[in-house]
Design an enzyme around this catalytic site. Sequence first.
Site, PDB file in Angstrom:
ATOM      1  N   HIS A  89     -13.316  -2.998  -0.741  1.00 30.05           N
ATOM      2  CA  HIS A  89     -12.373  -2.522   0.275  1.00 30.05           C
ATOM      3  C   HIS A  89     -12.582  -3.242   1.603  1.00 30.05           C
ATOM      4  CE1 HIS A  89      -9.487   0.946   0.044  1.00 30.05           C
ATOM      5  NE2 HIS A  89      -9.351   0.646   1.319  1.00 30.05           N
TER       6      HIS A  89
ATOM      7  N   TYR B  79      -2.668   5.049  -3.746  1.00 29.62           N
ATOM      8  CA  TYR B  79      -3.742   5.964  -3.393  1.00 29.62           C
ATOM      9  C   TYR B  79      -3.362   7.288  -4.019  1.00 29.62           C
ATOM     10  CZ  TYR B  79      -5.999   3.067   0.200  1.00 29.62           C
ATOM     11  OH  TYR B  79      -6.688   2.087   0.865  1.00 29.62           O
TER      12      TYR B  79
ATOM     13  N   THR C 174      -6.240   2.273  -6.621  1.00 29.42           N
ATOM     14  CA  THR C 174      -7.472   2.184  -5.831  1.00 29.42           C
ATOM     15  C   THR C 174      -8.369   3.372  -6.134  1.00 29.42           C
ATOM     16  OG1 THR C 174      -6.500   0.878  -4.051  1.00 29.42           O
ATOM     17  CG2 THR C 174      -8.411   2.215  -3.492  1.00 29.42           C
TER      18      THR C 174
ATOM     19  N   LYS D  52      -8.631  -0.992  -8.904  1.00 29.19           N
ATOM     20  CA  LYS D  52      -9.190  -1.667  -7.730  1.00 29.19           C
ATOM     21  C   LYS D  52     -10.373  -0.895  -7.147  1.00 29.19           C
ATOM     22  CE  LYS D  52      -7.819  -3.436  -3.150  1.00 29.19           C
ATOM     23  NZ  LYS D  52      -8.695  -2.670  -2.264  1.00 29.19           N
TER      24      LYS D  52
ATOM     25  N   SER E 122       0.814  -1.209   0.000  1.00 32.09           N
ATOM     26  CA  SER E 122       0.000   0.000   0.000  1.00 32.09           C
ATOM     27  C   SER E 122       0.854   1.268   0.000  1.00 32.09           C
ATOM     28  CB  SER E 122      -0.899   0.003   1.241  1.00 32.09           C
ATOM     29  OG  SER E 122      -1.535   1.247   1.417  1.00 32.09           O
TER      30      SER E 122
END
Length: 371
Positions: free
Chosen positions: A264, A145, A171, A240, A121
Amino acid sequence: MTEVNGYQQSDNEKKLTILNLPALEAEAKKIIPTGGFGYIVGGAEDDWTLRQNTLAFQHAQIVPKALSNIESPDLSTQIFGIDLKTPVMMAPAAAQGLAHSQGEKATAKGVAAVGGLMSQSTYSSTSIADTAAAAPGAPQFFQLYMSKDWDFNYSLLDEAVKAGVKGIILTVDATVDGYREQDIINNFQFPIPMANLEKFSAGDGKGKGIGEIYASAAQKIGEDDVRRIAEYTKLPVIVKGIESPEDALRAIGAGASGIYVSNHGGRELNGGPAAFDVLPSIAKAVNHQVPIIFDSGVRRGSHVFKALAAGADLVAFARPVLYGLALGGAQGVQSVFEQIDHEFEIVMQLAGTKTIADVKQAPLTHFNYQD
């Protein structure tokens, strides 16, 4: 234990004896501090969608196949030319230092030990380079992100490419943070610096709430962003957070090389459908144009089988891995993957499927069980 800013991190390093993955949650709760555990385990609002994610697997049943004349099922598979020994991968999960002092580095080692695929992440506890270096040569994805600051985005993408990642997971379902009551109750602030945020923060990345972190994230994400990332990195971009056929086709049209069906883990929009319930319609619309990754609610080998049979190419999970990380470090992560692979192999044998390709062709039946 290692203490960072008053937060007690596990230093455990051991193989685990596992009955089943759901049982790990209660064990992990004993050693992960309350705030960190609440952040890991919690969903949005009253956790309805979180619960439905796992319950939805009951909506489909596996057809046993006798006289199939097979033995020793083969779990190996491939995606984007990457050879894998298991179709189960690590979903991108933030701040794994909440579970263990070695964080993503230990997770990467454990995933590599089973021949799986690791994803990291943006909000990880360790840097992209350090996570890659922890498992040299093992395949990894980087999850972005997207920030409002494209200098930040480009910097992370540059580091990911340099580290040798094989794909970028973008994402798109978390442009704001879900209403996470566990974090509110615990007044949770991240106690451990987030390595990828440090150089872009005035401080050291610690002491922020999830709302503050999301405040710098892009709230507007569109098709042009998919194209921009794909053209910049020259890597497959997997979008995603897809939960409808329309969004899947829109992402493919924008240049996505993969679709990642996920809600999520029930952490964003509470009241939305279980991810497994929307997977078949998305797979039908995608029609093998690009690979599909699936997560949300996976806890059993039978869940892996059902997701693959319903249209996924890879199946991801995170929470049980983080519990294994807390309980046993890299070896604990390895134990979690070995357990779900063991269950999955049994299901493959009983369903008469020798290969992952066979699983993808396996029929599922649907009965409305009330219990």
